[in-house]
Motif scaffolding. Structure first.
Motif, PDB file in Angstrom:
ATOM      1  N   GLU A 103     -10.079  95.414  38.940  1.00  8.49           N
ATOM      2  CA  GLU A 103     -11.439  95.056  39.319  1.00  8.49           C
ATOM      3  C   GLU A 103     -11.992  93.894  38.498  1.00  8.49           C
ATOM      4  O   GLU A 103     -13.187  93.776  38.268  1.00  8.49           O
ATOM      5  N   ARG A 104     -11.096  93.003  38.071  1.00  3.81           N
ATOM      6  CA  ARG A 104     -11.527  91.757  37.440  1.00  3.81           C
ATOM      7  C   ARG A 104     -11.777  90.696  38.500  1.00  3.81           C
ATOM      8  O   ARG A 104     -12.362  89.663  38.220  1.00  3.81           O
ATOM      9  N   MET A 105     -11.306  90.954  39.735  1.00  2.00           N
ATOM     10  CA  MET A 105     -11.508  90.033  40.844  1.00  2.00           C
ATOM     11  C   MET A 105     -11.831  90.853  42.082  1.00  2.00           C
ATOM     12  O   MET A 105     -11.156  91.840  42.367  1.00  2.00           O
ATOM     13  N   GLU A 106     -12.868  90.438  42.785  1.00  2.00           N
ATOM     14  CA  GLU A 106     -13.214  91.118  44.033  1.00  2.00           C
ATOM     15  C   GLU A 106     -12.532  90.377  45.178  1.00  2.00           C
ATOM     16  O   GLU A 106     -12.632  89.155  45.262  1.00  2.00           O
ATOM     17  N   PRO A 107     -11.829  91.085  46.055  1.00  2.00           N
ATOM     18  CA  PRO A 107     -11.150  90.383  47.150  1.00  2.00           C
ATOM     19  C   PRO A 107     -12.163  89.795  48.121  1.00  2.00           C
ATOM     20  O   PRO A 107     -13.225  90.374  48.351  1.00  2.00           O
ATOM     21  N   ASP A 108     -11.827  88.617  48.670  1.00  2.00           N
ATOM     22  CA  ASP A 108     -12.694  88.054  49.691  1.00  2.00           C
ATOM     23  C   ASP A 108     -12.516  88.864  50.980  1.00  2.00           C
ATOM     24  O   ASP A 108     -11.667  89.746  51.062  1.00  2.00           O
ATOM     25  N   ILE A 109     -13.319  88.569  51.970  1.00  2.00           N
ATOM     26  CA  ILE A 109     -13.327  89.362  53.210  1.00  2.00           C
ATOM     27  C   ILE A 109     -11.966  89.327  53.893  1.00  2.00           C
ATOM     28  O   ILE A 109     -11.464  90.349  54.357  1.00  2.00           O
ATOM     29  N   LYS A 110     -11.340  88.148  53.945  1.00  2.00           N
ATOM     30  CA  LYS A 110     -10.050  88.007  54.620  1.00  2.00           C
ATOM     31  C   LYS A 110      -8.978  88.852  53.944  1.00  2.00           C
ATOM     32  O   LYS A 110      -8.220  89.572  54.597  1.00  2.00           O
ATOM     33  N   LEU A 111      -8.928  88.796  52.612  1.00  2.00           N
ATOM     34  CA  LEU A 111      -7.938  89.573  51.865  1.00  2.00           C
ATOM     35  C   LEU A 111      -8.228  91.070  51.969  1.00  2.00           C
ATOM     36  O   LEU A 111      -7.312  91.887  52.110  1.00  2.00           O
ATOM     37  N   ALA A 112      -9.493  91.432  51.945  1.00  2.00           N
ATOM     38  CA  ALA A 112      -9.862  92.847  52.069  1.00  2.00           C
ATOM     39  C   ALA A 112      -9.440  93.392  53.429  1.00  2.00           C
ATOM     40  O   ALA A 112      -8.956  94.524  53.533  1.00  2.00           O
TER      41      ALA A 112
END
Length: 154
Positions: A103-112
């Motif tokens: 959780e050091r990086m939040e995935p963008d919508i496409k990756l999520a």
């Protein structure tokens, strides 16, 4: 109009000629010193009539759920996959998976969405709030300097 090389008066339309990387309007005699440039063709009108694009309305706003890293890690481990396996299956780097799971990086919508499809989990939720309804209805008005000045006076 006069020839840009010899200075003679040009009767009719001048000839556009490229001489030493410069395009000049010249007479017929001087056009032999360079390459005659053709006029660009005018685009023809298409016989096919096109319909205007339809508007689907406002795009939904998504947010990534809390504890997304734990959800992804738990599902990955339940399938017996390593981080390398998951990264390979979604065409991402292992370092990206490491940062997302910690959780050091939040995935963008496409990756999520890729992760949701592959792992059959829910990472995105539609953002619903009172402000979005006001914005869509056209009733939302942001704070102005006058609003702030009134707040400070009271």
């Amino acid at each position: 109009m006069r020839c840009e090389i010899c200075g003679k008066r040009i009767v009719g339309k001048p000839i556009k000629t490229k001489i030493d990387s410069s395009v000049m309007d010249v007479c017929k005699e001087c056009s032999r010193f360079g390459k005659v440039q053709r006029e660009p063709r005018k685009p023809r009108k298409s016989p096919v009539k096109r319909r205007p694009a339809r508007s689907r309305g406002p795009e939904p706003i998504y947010e990534v759920v809390e504890d997304y890293g734990k959800i992804i890690r738990a599902e990955r481990e339940s399938r017996g996959w390593s981080r390398e396996d998951l990264a390979e299956r979604i065409n991402e780097k292992v370092s990206v998976i490491n940062r997302i799971e910690s959780e050091r990086m939040e995935p963008d919508i496409k990756l999520a969405k890729k992760l949701e499809r592959l792992l059959n989990i829910q990472l995105l939720e539609k953002f619903e709030g009172d402000e979005t309804d006001k914005i869509e209805a056209g009733g939302f008005r942001g704070a102005t300097i006058g609003d702030i000045a009134r707040i400070k006076r009271s």
